[in-house]
Structures are given as structure tokens and as C-alpha cells.
Motif scaffolding. Structure first.
Motif, PDB file in Angstrom:
ATOM      1  N   VAL A 168       2.227 -10.252  17.423  1.00 44.11           N
ATOM      2  CA  VAL A 168       2.698 -10.901  16.195  1.00 44.11           C
ATOM      3  C   VAL A 168       3.146 -12.331  16.487  1.00 44.11           C
ATOM      4  O   VAL A 168       2.814 -13.265  15.752  1.00 44.11           O
ATOM      5  CB  VAL A 168       3.828 -10.074  15.544  1.00 44.11           C
ATOM      6  CG1 VAL A 168       4.438 -10.806  14.374  1.00 44.11           C
ATOM      7  CG2 VAL A 168       3.291  -8.717  15.106  1.00 44.11           C
ATOM      8  N   ALA A 169       3.871 -12.533  17.587  1.00 43.31           N
ATOM      9  CA  ALA A 169       4.343 -13.876  17.948  1.00 43.31           C
ATOM     10  C   ALA A 169       3.166 -14.801  18.257  1.00 43.31           C
ATOM     11  O   ALA A 169       3.180 -15.978  17.866  1.00 43.31           O
ATOM     12  CB  ALA A 169       5.280 -13.803  19.142  1.00 43.31           C
ATOM     13  N   ALA A 170       2.151 -14.297  18.947  1.00 43.98           N
ATOM     14  CA  ALA A 170       0.977 -15.128  19.254  1.00 43.98           C
ATOM     15  C   ALA A 170       0.269 -15.551  17.974  1.00 43.98           C
ATOM     16  O   ALA A 170      -0.152 -16.710  17.846  1.00 43.98           O
ATOM     17  CB  ALA A 170       0.022 -14.354  20.160  1.00 43.98           C
ATOM     18  N   PHE A 171       0.142 -14.634  17.029  1.00 44.64           N
ATOM     19  CA  PHE A 171      -0.524 -14.983  15.777  1.00 44.64           C
ATOM     20  C   PHE A 171       0.254 -16.046  15.019  1.00 44.64           C
ATOM     21  O   PHE A 171      -0.295 -17.069  14.616  1.00 44.64           O
ATOM     22  CB  PHE A 171      -0.707 -13.745  14.895  1.00 44.64           C
ATOM     23  CG  PHE A 171      -1.251 -14.069  13.537  1.00 44.64           C
ATOM     24  CD1 PHE A 171      -2.584 -14.409  13.375  1.00 44.64           C
ATOM     25  CD2 PHE A 171      -0.443 -14.060  12.422  1.00 44.64           C
ATOM     26  CE1 PHE A 171      -3.090 -14.719  12.130  1.00 44.64           C
ATOM     27  CE2 PHE A 171      -0.930 -14.368  11.172  1.00 44.64           C
ATOM     28  CZ  PHE A 171      -2.260 -14.697  11.029  1.00 44.64           C
ATOM     29  N   PHE A 172       1.552 -15.814  14.823  1.00 47.78           N
ATOM     30  CA  PHE A 172       2.341 -16.771  14.056  1.00 47.78           C
ATOM     31  C   PHE A 172       2.487 -18.102  14.803  1.00 47.78           C
ATOM     32  O   PHE A 172       2.521 -19.161  14.178  1.00 47.78           O
ATOM     33  CB  PHE A 172       3.700 -16.181  13.678  1.00 47.78           C
ATOM     34  CG  PHE A 172       3.607 -15.186  12.564  1.00 47.78           C
ATOM     35  CD1 PHE A 172       3.258 -15.578  11.286  1.00 47.78           C
ATOM     36  CD2 PHE A 172       3.837 -13.843  12.795  1.00 47.78           C
ATOM     37  CE1 PHE A 172       3.157 -14.663  10.260  1.00 47.78           C
ATOM     38  CE2 PHE A 172       3.735 -12.915  11.770  1.00 47.78           C
ATOM     39  CZ  PHE A 172       3.392 -13.326  10.503  1.00 47.78           C
ATOM     40  N   GLY A 173       2.553 -18.057  16.126  1.00 51.19           N
ATOM     41  CA  GLY A 173       2.602 -19.295  16.908  1.00 51.19           C
ATOM     42  C   GLY A 173       1.330 -20.104  16.778  1.00 51.19           C
ATOM     43  O   GLY A 173       1.363 -21.321  16.612  1.00 51.19           O
ATOM     44  N   SER A 174       0.178 -19.420  16.829  1.00 51.10           N
ATOM     45  CA  SER A 174      -1.095 -20.140  16.672  1.00 51.10           C
ATOM     46  C   SER A 174      -1.232 -20.707  15.267  1.00 51.10           C
ATOM     47  O   SER A 174      -1.765 -21.800  15.084  1.00 51.10           O
ATOM     48  CB  SER A 174      -2.274 -19.226  16.998  1.00 51.10           C
ATOM     49  OG  SER A 174      -2.404 -18.214  16.017  1.00 51.10           O
ATOM     50  N   GLN A 175      -0.729 -19.983  14.274  1.00 47.62           N
ATOM     51  CA  GLN A 175      -0.778 -20.495  12.902  1.00 47.62           C
ATOM     52  C   GLN A 175       0.106 -21.733  12.752  1.00 47.62           C
ATOM     53  O   GLN A 175      -0.258 -22.680  12.067  1.00 47.62           O
ATOM     54  CB  GLN A 175      -0.342 -19.415  11.906  1.00 47.62           C
ATOM     55  CG  GLN A 175      -1.293 -18.252  11.819  1.00 47.62           C
ATOM     56  CD  GLN A 175      -2.689 -18.684  11.423  1.00 47.62           C
ATOM     57  OE1 GLN A 175      -2.883 -19.339  10.420  1.00 47.62           O
ATOM     58  NE2 GLN A 175      -3.656 -18.327  12.238  1.00 47.62           N
ATOM     59  N   ALA A 176       1.262 -21.731  13.398  1.00 42.37           N
ATOM     60  CA  ALA A 176       2.166 -22.883  13.328  1.00 42.37           C
ATOM     61  C   ALA A 176       1.536 -24.096  14.008  1.00 42.37           C
ATOM     62  O   ALA A 176       1.609 -25.216  13.481  1.00 42.37           O
ATOM     63  CB  ALA A 176       3.507 -22.547  13.975  1.00 42.37           C
ATOM     64  N   LEU A 177       0.907 -23.892  15.158  1.00 41.31           N
ATOM     65  CA  LEU A 177       0.250 -25.006  15.849  1.00 41.31           C
ATOM     66  C   LEU A 177      -0.927 -25.543  15.044  1.00 41.31           C
ATOM     67  O   LEU A 177      -1.138 -26.753  14.981  1.00 41.31           O
ATOM     68  CB  LEU A 177      -0.219 -24.570  17.233  1.00 41.31           C
ATOM     69  CG  LEU A 177       0.868 -24.365  18.272  1.00 41.31           C
ATOM     70  CD1 LEU A 177       0.279 -23.817  19.565  1.00 41.31           C
ATOM     71  CD2 LEU A 177       1.603 -25.665  18.535  1.00 41.31           C
ATOM     72  N   THR A 178      -1.687 -24.660  14.438  1.00 43.49           N
ATOM     73  CA  THR A 178      -2.835 -25.073  13.639  1.00 43.49           C
ATOM     74  C   THR A 178      -2.383 -25.868  12.424  1.00 43.49           C
ATOM     75  O   THR A 178      -3.003 -26.873  12.079  1.00 43.49           O
ATOM     76  CB  THR A 178      -3.640 -23.843  13.184  1.00 43.49           C
ATOM     77  OG1 THR A 178      -4.034 -23.104  14.337  1.00 43.49           O
ATOM     78  CG2 THR A 178      -4.876 -24.242  12.427  1.00 43.49           C
ATOM     79  N   SER A 179      -1.313 -25.445  11.785  1.00 42.94           N
ATOM     80  CA  SER A 179      -0.852 -26.156  10.591  1.00 42.94           C
ATOM     81  C   SER A 179      -0.246 -27.512  10.962  1.00 42.94           C
ATOM     82  O   SER A 179      -0.277 -28.430  10.155  1.00 42.94           O
ATOM     83  CB  SER A 179       0.150 -25.309   9.800  1.00 42.94           C
ATOM     84  OG  SER A 179       1.316 -25.126  10.554  1.00 42.94           O
ATOM     85  N   LYS A 180       0.302 -27.656  12.163  1.00 43.20           N
ATOM     86  CA  LYS A 180       0.839 -28.958  12.598  1.00 43.20           C
ATOM     87  C   LYS A 180      -0.277 -29.974  12.823  1.00 43.20           C
ATOM     88  O   LYS A 180      -0.077 -31.150  12.629  1.00 43.20           O
ATOM     89  CB  LYS A 180       1.647 -28.799  13.888  1.00 43.20           C
ATOM     90  CG  LYS A 180       3.068 -28.408  13.668  1.00 43.20           C
ATOM     91  CD  LYS A 180       3.825 -28.498  14.983  1.00 43.20           C
ATOM     92  CE  LYS A 180       5.294 -28.234  14.745  1.00 43.20           C
ATOM     93  NZ  LYS A 180       6.050 -28.324  15.990  1.00 43.20           N
ATOM     94  N   LYS A 181      -1.440 -29.509  13.265  1.00 44.81           N
ATOM     95  CA  LYS A 181      -2.566 -30.413  13.553  1.00 44.81           C
ATOM     96  C   LYS A 181      -3.118 -31.047  12.272  1.00 44.81           C
ATOM     97  O   LYS A 181      -3.683 -32.109  12.311  1.00 44.81           O
ATOM     98  CB  LYS A 181      -3.678 -29.673  14.276  1.00 44.81           C
ATOM     99  CG  LYS A 181      -3.328 -29.325  15.701  1.00 44.81           C
ATOM    100  CD  LYS A 181      -4.465 -28.610  16.382  1.00 44.81           C
ATOM    101  CE  LYS A 181      -4.104 -28.194  17.775  1.00 44.81           C
ATOM    102  NZ  LYS A 181      -5.182 -27.453  18.426  1.00 44.81           N
ATOM    103  N   LYS A 182      -2.949 -30.361  11.153  1.00 44.21           N
ATOM    104  CA  LYS A 182      -3.521 -30.853   9.913  1.00 44.21           C
ATOM    105  C   LYS A 182      -2.674 -31.906   9.367  1.00 44.21           C
ATOM    106  O   LYS A 182      -2.077 -32.583   9.053  1.00 44.21           O
ATOM    107  CB  LYS A 182      -3.672 -29.723   8.898  1.00 44.21           C
ATOM    108  CG  LYS A 182      -4.704 -28.742   9.333  1.00 44.21           C
ATOM    109  CD  LYS A 182      -4.825 -27.614   8.332  1.00 44.21           C
ATOM    110  CE  LYS A 182      -5.827 -26.601   8.813  1.00 44.21           C
ATOM    111  NZ  LYS A 182      -5.963 -25.470   7.935  1.00 44.21           N
TER     112      LYS A 182
END
Length: 107
Positions: free
Chosen positions: A93-107
Motif C-alpha cells: 500500500v505504501a509503495a502504491f501511494f508513494g509512487s502516486q505521490a511522486l507521479t503527481s509531483k512530476k506533473k
């Protein structure tokens, strides 16, 4: 001596400097498939995370049900597995939400 640098469009598969209709169509089809694959991957990750989170929330009920059913050995086994299970699922769960947070920061 100067080197001539040529920049080609990614759709120019034969390197002639011109993008033909067939090359453009093939490039657009490739990009469409790439976007579909990325979308399918995100959907699969999201489903896996929700499934893991659901299991994390339902695990204690399995222990209680085993106890109520008189399955003492099953209750003990579930209790012994709990720390490892919770850490593993929390990692997913942490890996998923962490990857989503990093992806949204790039945009």
C-alpha cells in the motif's frame, strides 16, 4: 571540423527526414497502445492495492472467526502470521501511494 547534427522525428522510421502518412499512422498507433498499456498497469496496481488493503482490514475478522469456530490451531497460526502479513501489505500500500505521490509531483 564541424559535425552536422540531424534531429529526426521519432515517427521517421527510415531516417529520410520526412514523416510519411504510413509512418505517422504507425507512430500514432504505437503511442495509443503505449497509453493503453500504462492505463491498464495503473488500473491493475490500483486493484491490487485495494485488494491488499481489504485483506488487511479483514484479517482480524478471520482470527475472530477461527476463535468462534473453535479452531484453536488456526487461530494460533493466523496470530503468528499477523506481524509479517501486516508489514508486507503495508509495504504494498505504501509503495502504491508513494509512487502516486511522486507521479503527481512530476506533473
Amino acid at each position: 571540423m564541424t559535425e552536422e547534427t540531424k534531429i529526426f522525428h521519432p515517427a521517421d522510421t527510415n531516417g529520410d527526414g520526412k514523416v510519411s502518412a504510413a509512418e505517422e499512422q504507425m507512430y500514432l498507433e504505437f503511442k495509443r497502445k503505449e497509453l493503453e498499456d500504462q492505463d491498464a498497469m495503473r488500473d491493475a496496481q490500483r486493484n491490487m492495492t485495494w485488494f491488499a488493503l481489504g485483506g488487511l482490514l479483514l484479517y482480524p475478522f478471520a482470527v475472530v472467526l477461527a476463535s468462534l469456530a473453535g479452531l484453536d490451531q488456526a487461530q494460533a497460526t493466523l496470530g503468528d502470521m499477523a506481524p509479517t502479513y501486516f508489514v508486507a501489505v503495508a509495504g504494498i500500500v505504501a509503495a502504491f501511494f508513494g509512487s502516486q505521490a511522486l507521479t503527481s509531483k512530476k506533473k
